[in-house]
Design a protein around this motif. Structure first.
Motif, PDB file in Angstrom:
ATOM      1  N   UNK A  47       0.835  -1.215   0.000  1.00  0.00           N
ATOM      2  CA  UNK A  47       0.000   0.000   0.000  1.00  0.00           C
ATOM      3  C   UNK A  47       0.860   1.251   0.000  1.00  0.00           C
ATOM      4  N   UNK A  48       1.941   1.220   0.745  1.00  0.00           N
ATOM      5  CA  UNK A  48       2.849   2.369   0.784  1.00  0.00           C
ATOM      6  C   UNK A  48       3.465   2.584  -0.597  1.00  0.00           C
ATOM      7  N   UNK A  49       3.870   1.507  -1.254  1.00  0.00           N
ATOM      8  CA  UNK A  49       4.478   1.613  -2.584  1.00  0.00           C
ATOM      9  C   UNK A  49       3.460   2.088  -3.615  1.00  0.00           C
ATOM     10  N   UNK A  50       2.229   1.637  -3.494  1.00  0.00           N
ATOM     11  CA  UNK A  50       1.187   2.041  -4.437  1.00  0.00           C
ATOM     12  C   UNK A  50       0.840   3.519  -4.303  1.00  0.00           C
ATOM     13  N   UNK A  51       1.059   4.077  -3.138  1.00  0.00           N
ATOM     14  CA  UNK A  51       0.789   5.503  -2.933  1.00  0.00           C
ATOM     15  C   UNK A  51       1.899   6.376  -3.499  1.00  0.00           C
ATOM     16  N   UNK A  52       2.938   5.740  -4.050  1.00  0.00           N
ATOM     17  CA  UNK A  52       3.981   6.505  -4.717  1.00  0.00           C
ATOM     18  C   UNK A  52       5.294   6.605  -3.976  1.00  0.00           C
ATOM     19  N   UNK A  53       5.382   6.065  -2.773  1.00  0.00           N
ATOM     20  CA  UNK A  53       6.634   6.119  -2.031  1.00  0.00           C
ATOM     21  C   UNK A  53       7.602   5.123  -2.640  1.00  0.00           C
ATOM     22  N   UNK A  54       8.810   5.577  -2.948  1.00  0.00           N
ATOM     23  CA  UNK A  54       9.813   4.714  -3.548  1.00  0.00           C
ATOM     24  C   UNK A  54      11.102   4.823  -2.755  1.00  0.00           C
ATOM     25  N   UNK A  55      11.578   3.683  -2.319  1.00  0.00           N
ATOM     26  CA  UNK A  55      12.888   3.640  -1.676  1.00  0.00           C
ATOM     27  C   UNK A  55      13.475   2.254  -1.897  1.00  0.00           C
ATOM     28  N   UNK A  56      14.775   2.213  -1.921  1.00  0.00           N
ATOM     29  CA  UNK A  56      15.459   0.934  -2.120  1.00  0.00           C
ATOM     30  C   UNK A  56      15.128  -0.020  -0.973  1.00  0.00           C
ATOM     31  N   UNK A  57      15.065   0.500   0.226  1.00  0.00           N
ATOM     32  CA  UNK A  57      14.773  -0.334   1.391  1.00  0.00           C
ATOM     33  C   UNK A  57      13.382  -0.971   1.285  1.00  0.00           C
ATOM     34  N   UNK A  58      12.411  -0.192   0.851  1.00  0.00           N
ATOM     35  CA  UNK A  58      11.049  -0.701   0.699  1.00  0.00           C
ATOM     36  C   UNK A  58      11.003  -1.814  -0.352  1.00  0.00           C
ATOM     37  N   UNK A  59      11.641  -1.586  -1.495  1.00  0.00           N
ATOM     38  CA  UNK A  59      11.623  -2.585  -2.558  1.00  0.00           C
ATOM     39  C   UNK A  59      12.414  -3.835  -2.163  1.00  0.00           C
ATOM     40  N   UNK A  60      13.485  -3.661  -1.402  1.00  0.00           N
ATOM     41  CA  UNK A  60      14.239  -4.821  -0.902  1.00  0.00           C
ATOM     42  C   UNK A  60      13.355  -5.668   0.002  1.00  0.00           C
ATOM     43  N   UNK A  61      12.659  -5.010   0.922  1.00  0.00           N
ATOM     44  CA  UNK A  61      11.810  -5.748   1.871  1.00  0.00           C
ATOM     45  C   UNK A  61      10.676  -6.469   1.155  1.00  0.00           C
ATOM     46  N   UNK A  62      10.057  -5.805   0.194  1.00  0.00           N
ATOM     47  CA  UNK A  62       8.975  -6.449  -0.554  1.00  0.00           C
ATOM     48  C   UNK A  62       9.500  -7.627  -1.369  1.00  0.00           C
ATOM     49  N   UNK A  63      10.595  -7.404  -2.083  1.00  0.00           N
ATOM     50  CA  UNK A  63      11.174  -8.476  -2.890  1.00  0.00           C
ATOM     51  C   UNK A  63      11.596  -9.657  -2.038  1.00  0.00           C
ATOM     52  N   UNK A  64      12.267  -9.377  -0.922  1.00  0.00           N
ATOM     53  CA  UNK A  64      12.712 -10.454  -0.030  1.00  0.00           C
ATOM     54  C   UNK A  64      11.539 -11.222   0.568  1.00  0.00           C
ATOM     55  N   UNK A  65      10.504 -10.503   0.944  1.00  0.00           N
ATOM     56  CA  UNK A  65       9.336 -11.159   1.542  1.00  0.00           C
ATOM     57  C   UNK A  65       8.702 -12.140   0.559  1.00  0.00           C
ATOM     58  N   UNK A  66       8.499 -11.686  -0.652  1.00  0.00           N
ATOM     59  CA  UNK A  66       7.901 -12.569  -1.649  1.00  0.00           C
ATOM     60  C   UNK A  66       8.856 -13.683  -2.052  1.00  0.00           C
ATOM     61  N   UNK A  67      10.138 -13.400  -2.134  1.00  0.00           N
ATOM     62  CA  UNK A  67      11.124 -14.424  -2.506  1.00  0.00           C
ATOM     63  C   UNK A  67      11.157 -15.532  -1.465  1.00  0.00           C
ATOM     64  N   UNK A  68      11.136 -15.166  -0.199  1.00  0.00           N
ATOM     65  CA  UNK A  68      11.179 -16.154   0.875  1.00  0.00           C
ATOM     66  C   UNK A  68       9.887 -16.962   0.965  1.00  0.00           C
ATOM     67  N   UNK A  69       8.790 -16.396   0.495  1.00  0.00           N
ATOM     68  CA  UNK A  69       7.514 -17.112   0.486  1.00  0.00           C
ATOM     69  C   UNK A  69       7.285 -17.849  -0.831  1.00  0.00           C
TER      70      UNK A  69
END
Length: 134
Positions: A47-69
């Motif tokens: 939801x934070x990313x969809x609202x337009x917030x972009x940061x490397x940390x956010x994308x890392x956490x999202x990518x890692x979460x989905x990768x681990x699942x």
């Protein structure tokens, strides 16, 4: 006789106390679960990313979460966002995980490109390490 009775009472008391302690801990755990609500962190980050917030940390956490699942399609999406930021100081694991996610969704050429970049990154890190040791 009194000595045996004392030993039996002591053993019974120890076992009954141990049983109460276990039940008590279980009850406390139940109370804690009633007080706190489960928060789906992945959905919150999305939801934070969809609202337009972009940061490397956010994308890392999202990518890692989905990768681990093992949701590699979604992991590839967020790693793509991460690499679109032209971040050159990423750890080698992100190159690897992005490449594996790309292979899963059938983008073999782009995955091989990431693996080449991973190799270059690893060689650069090894070279820096060797220079420090000299």
């Amino acid at each position: 006789m009194k000595k045996n009775r004392f030993i039996y009472i002591t053993i019974i008391a120890i076992f009954s106390f141990k049983g109460y302690a276990q039940n008590s801990k279980f009850y406390v755990t139940d109370k804690i679960n009633d007080k706190y609500a489960y928060v789906d962190v992945i959905k919150t980050y999305e939801r934070v990313a969809e609202k337009g917030y972009k940061s490397a940390d956010l994308f890392k956490k999202l990518g890692d979460s989905y990768y681990q699942n093992a949701e590699l399609e979604q992991a590839a999406k967020w790693y793509c966002e991460l690499f679109a930021m032209n971040n050159t100081d990423l750890e080698p694991k992100y190159y690897y995980q992005y490449a594996m996610s790309l292979k899963f969704i059938g983008q073999i050429d782009k995955a091989n490109e990431m693996l080449v970049k991973l190799k270059q990154k690893s060689e650069a890190i090894a070279e820096k390490k060797n220079q420090k040791q000299r």
